[in-house]
Design an enzyme around this catalytic site. Structure first.
Site, PDB file in Angstrom:
ATOM      1  N   LYS B 168      15.807   4.086  -6.557  1.00 40.31           N
ATOM      2  CA  LYS B 168      14.631   4.542  -5.824  1.00 40.31           C
ATOM      3  C   LYS B 168      13.587   3.431  -5.822  1.00 40.31           C
ATOM      4  O   LYS B 168      13.562   2.578  -6.696  1.00 40.31           O
ATOM      5  CB  LYS B 168      14.048   5.817  -6.442  1.00 40.31           C
ATOM      6  CG  LYS B 168      13.533   5.718  -7.847  1.00 40.31           C
ATOM      7  CD  LYS B 168      12.095   5.317  -8.033  1.00 40.31           C
ATOM      8  CE  LYS B 168      11.147   6.070  -7.129  1.00 40.31           C
ATOM      9  NZ  LYS B 168       9.747   5.549  -7.356  1.00 40.31           N
ATOM     10  N   THR B 179       7.965   2.375  -8.735  1.00 43.30           N
ATOM     11  CA  THR B 179       8.798   1.569  -9.582  1.00 43.30           C
ATOM     12  C   THR B 179      10.146   1.458  -8.936  1.00 43.30           C
ATOM     13  O   THR B 179      10.474   2.220  -8.041  1.00 43.30           O
ATOM     14  CB  THR B 179       8.999   2.317 -10.894  1.00 43.30           C
ATOM     15  OG1 THR B 179       9.571   3.573 -10.569  1.00 43.30           O
ATOM     16  CG2 THR B 179       7.700   2.559 -11.600  1.00 43.30           C
ATOM     17  N   ASN B 389      -0.834   1.660   1.642  1.00 40.71           N
ATOM     18  CA  ASN B 389      -1.516   1.336   0.393  1.00 40.71           C
ATOM     19  C   ASN B 389      -3.029   1.407   0.427  1.00 40.71           C
ATOM     20  O   ASN B 389      -3.669   1.436  -0.613  1.00 40.71           O
ATOM     21  CB  ASN B 389      -1.089  -0.056  -0.079  1.00 40.71           C
ATOM     22  CG  ASN B 389       0.300  -0.018  -0.650  1.00 40.71           C
ATOM     23  OD1 ASN B 389       0.535   0.685  -1.613  1.00 40.71           O
ATOM     24  ND2 ASN B 389       1.220  -0.717  -0.023  1.00 40.71           N
ATOM     25  N   SER B 394      -7.723   8.181   3.101  1.00 42.24           N
ATOM     26  CA  SER B 394      -8.687   8.573   4.135  1.00 42.24           C
ATOM     27  C   SER B 394      -8.059   9.567   5.091  1.00 42.24           C
ATOM     28  O   SER B 394      -6.900   9.902   4.979  1.00 42.24           O
ATOM     29  CB  SER B 394      -9.155   7.331   4.890  1.00 42.24           C
ATOM     30  OG  SER B 394      -8.048   6.657   5.446  1.00 42.24           O
TER      31      SER B 394
END
Lengths: 394, 394
Positions: B168, B179, B389, B394
């Protein structure tokens, strides 16, 4: 910006690009001008950078030529021939050695600088009227969004000396390939070796502490010229009266110029100061700071006004410097959000959110190990950066 | 994906996040399963990573637990307590030592993993029916956009062995902190020290050669489990029959998994392979490749379908590795655009432009110095990366 006795800027149009504006800057320096410089660490540097490195060793300067619109980097022998044509023509004009002529070029990479355009541009600039530093600053720029200059002054044993600095770019800010080129002119009298020492020291806490995108240009150059016209007794070491004051003024102007570059970073919306303390030593603090400043995830978090201190932890941990997770403390603005390796329970998010909505962001990192400290500066990573660097061809 | 004798996956919902889907994966491993692993170099690693490192030394595994939605990194003593509660509960359930239980967690940083949720999730998963590897792959993911698995097989002295891998993430792909977690299961019998040797070797040319954004996660972990149920004579060294075939299969599956991570990189639209040759040595080639792969300017140029080889030159030059500008050659696809430090005069831009319009980009760099070579893989840098990112709050 004040004029600097002994340093006379002129501009002309060589036509390196289809710009319709001046693109060649020529600064004549009176005899006795000393010079110091720092240049890019990039192995694939331009012929201009190699020339500057060579000529800095001589310590004497009579002229600076800056070409905008073509970096002349990665152009081999033909690029070098263009640079030699420029130094030869300027030396003949001024009656000086080629070793006293400094050349920089900025713009697209891989296209040899056209020698004929450079020579015609020089013919024009030799006849031009002197111009202001503001005009010179506009002329050395490429896609800079504003002209970047700074001033400072110092008293040397009762004599006031002036410093003027002009700079363009930010890491690699132009669409094709740009550079950071900075020039500092002072009427102070400073012996070349001491000027070099002071510039190298000032560089280590200013230009070497900024980053926009971690990409080191092939052409970065900062040169300092001291004409000696102010009339002070020449500075030769820190033992001389006024040396500390001049060093402080030089550090001040370098920091002003470095900050201007970051403020004009590609797509920048926020100016980020990262203060690292408690490091094993100062240089370690600087490298930790740069790891944070270069982290795309930290930079996008700031763009998103997100107090994502976990990304700061990540960047500290990947820096390759001594650090201990369980001693680490982090603050945004004046609010500590993590202390000794743990989130601060129930810290007040209101001032943190307010701080991140501003345009001046402060991140504090204490490593809790030693007394090393450093500040580095960067900008946020926004859609503007992508648009400038990926979309400009579409 | 085929089942692996001796390795039984199950999933359940612990409710770490408000996801409404399973988030806890439990793989029971039969007695005699050996284990090897590689983990992040990030100093600020999670308690889970520290546990894995410790338990790998024992070489024996009976269970793997993966929590999705909370990375449990930077959570100090409370985070460690949650991990110990998990290993203790699993050890009691299976009648094994805690040293044979491997745990990973992925998701937001700085929030201790809730021990009660983990324990309730384990109670549920112990009673769950075995599931497919596809289900397990979906359960370990966070914001991955597709499930990533790979298979391989090898003949060991006449016995067919199977390998299954699930993975993953991509560097730091999740909104908060993600990760790369990868797990490889095989029914081959491989002694733990040799399995570790083979995994470390395979890692050096696969997971260690990919990058999405240069940000090294605090939780990266790849574990390989060998149940020994295929019936081959246990492999203990390269001298054993079939060891080379198994090593090749392991390299193959690691490379497949690594490429899947890059293809799911944040905002990725193109898969970029960078082949570096002529370096001083292989590791130098890898570092040059990673400098290119991590350059925001190279990655945005590819996003813009721009054959901007000047940016490749820049990245080579800043890598800090032996290089000589005047020996450097660069190609896009099968077209050489620069040779021996100079642009190739009049190279055919048509195939280059066609190549860059595709989704599979190849960049070749020959340093002309020695015989070192390496390939690294990355993705382009797009507006999608910024959106994921910066804009997600928002």
């Amino acid at each position: 910006m004040p004029s600097i006795a002994g340093a006379t800027p002129r501009i002309a149009r060589a036509g390196y690009k289809d710009w319709g504006r001046c693109d060649l800057t020529f600064v004549e320096l009176d005899e006795g001008t000393t010079v110091a410089g720092v240049t890019t660490q990039n192995i694939c540097c331009s012929s201009e950078v190699e020339l500057c490195r060579q000529n800095i060793k001589g310590g004497q300067a009579r002229a600076l030529v800056v070409n905008a619109g073509n970096s002349n980097a990665f152009t081999g022998r033909r690029g070098l021939e263009a640079v030699e044509a420029i130094t030869s023509k300027v030396a003949a004009h001024l009656g000086c050695t080629q070793g006293a002529v400094f050349v920089s070029s900025t713009g697209v990479i891989g296209v040899p600088l056209p020698k004929d355009k450079a020579e015609a541009g020089l013919d024009a600039v030799f006849k031009a009227e002197p111009c202001s530093w503001e005009d010179a600053t506009n002329t050395i720029g490429t896609t800079d969004t504003f002209a970047k200059g700074a001033t400072a002054s110092a008293m040397i044993d009762g004599v006031k000396v002036n410093l003027v600095g002009i700079i363009k770019g930010s890491g690699m800010i132009a669409p094709d390939m740009a550079t950071m080129l900075g020039y500092i002119f002072t009427d102070a009298a400073v012996e070349a070796p001491f000027l070099q020492q002071l510039l190298s020291e000032a560089n280590s806490s200013s230009f070497s502490c900024i980053t926009v995108d971690s990409d080191t240009s092939t052409s970065d150059t900062v040169l300092a010229f001291a004409t000696g016209k102010a009339g002070n007794a020449p500075l030769g070491s820190y033992a001389d009266a006024g040396a500390d004051a001049f060093a402080a003024a030089l550090r001040d102007i370098c920091l002003q110029l470095a900050h201007l570059v970051v403020r004009d970073g590609e797509g920048a919306q926020k100016f980020i100061a990262i203060h690292v303390s408690g490091a094993a030593h100062d240089d370690s603090a600087r490298r930790v700071g740069l790891a944070i400043a270069n982290s795309p995830l930290v930079k996008t978090a700031i763009a998103g006004e997100d107090a994502n201190w976990g990304r700061v932890v990540m960047a500290v941990g990947k820096a390759g410097e001594p650090a201990d997770r369980d001693l680490l403390s982090i603050s945004f603005g004046s609010t500590q959000v993590a202390r000794h390796g743990l989130p601060v329970d129930g810290y007040d998010e209101t001032p943190v959110a307010a701080h991140l909505k501003g345009q001046e962001i402060e991140i504090g990192v204490d490593l809790g190990l030693g007394t090393g400290r450093a500040s580095v500066w960067t900008c946020d990573l926004t859609h503007g950066y992508i648009s400038i660097n990926a979309d400009y061809r579409s």
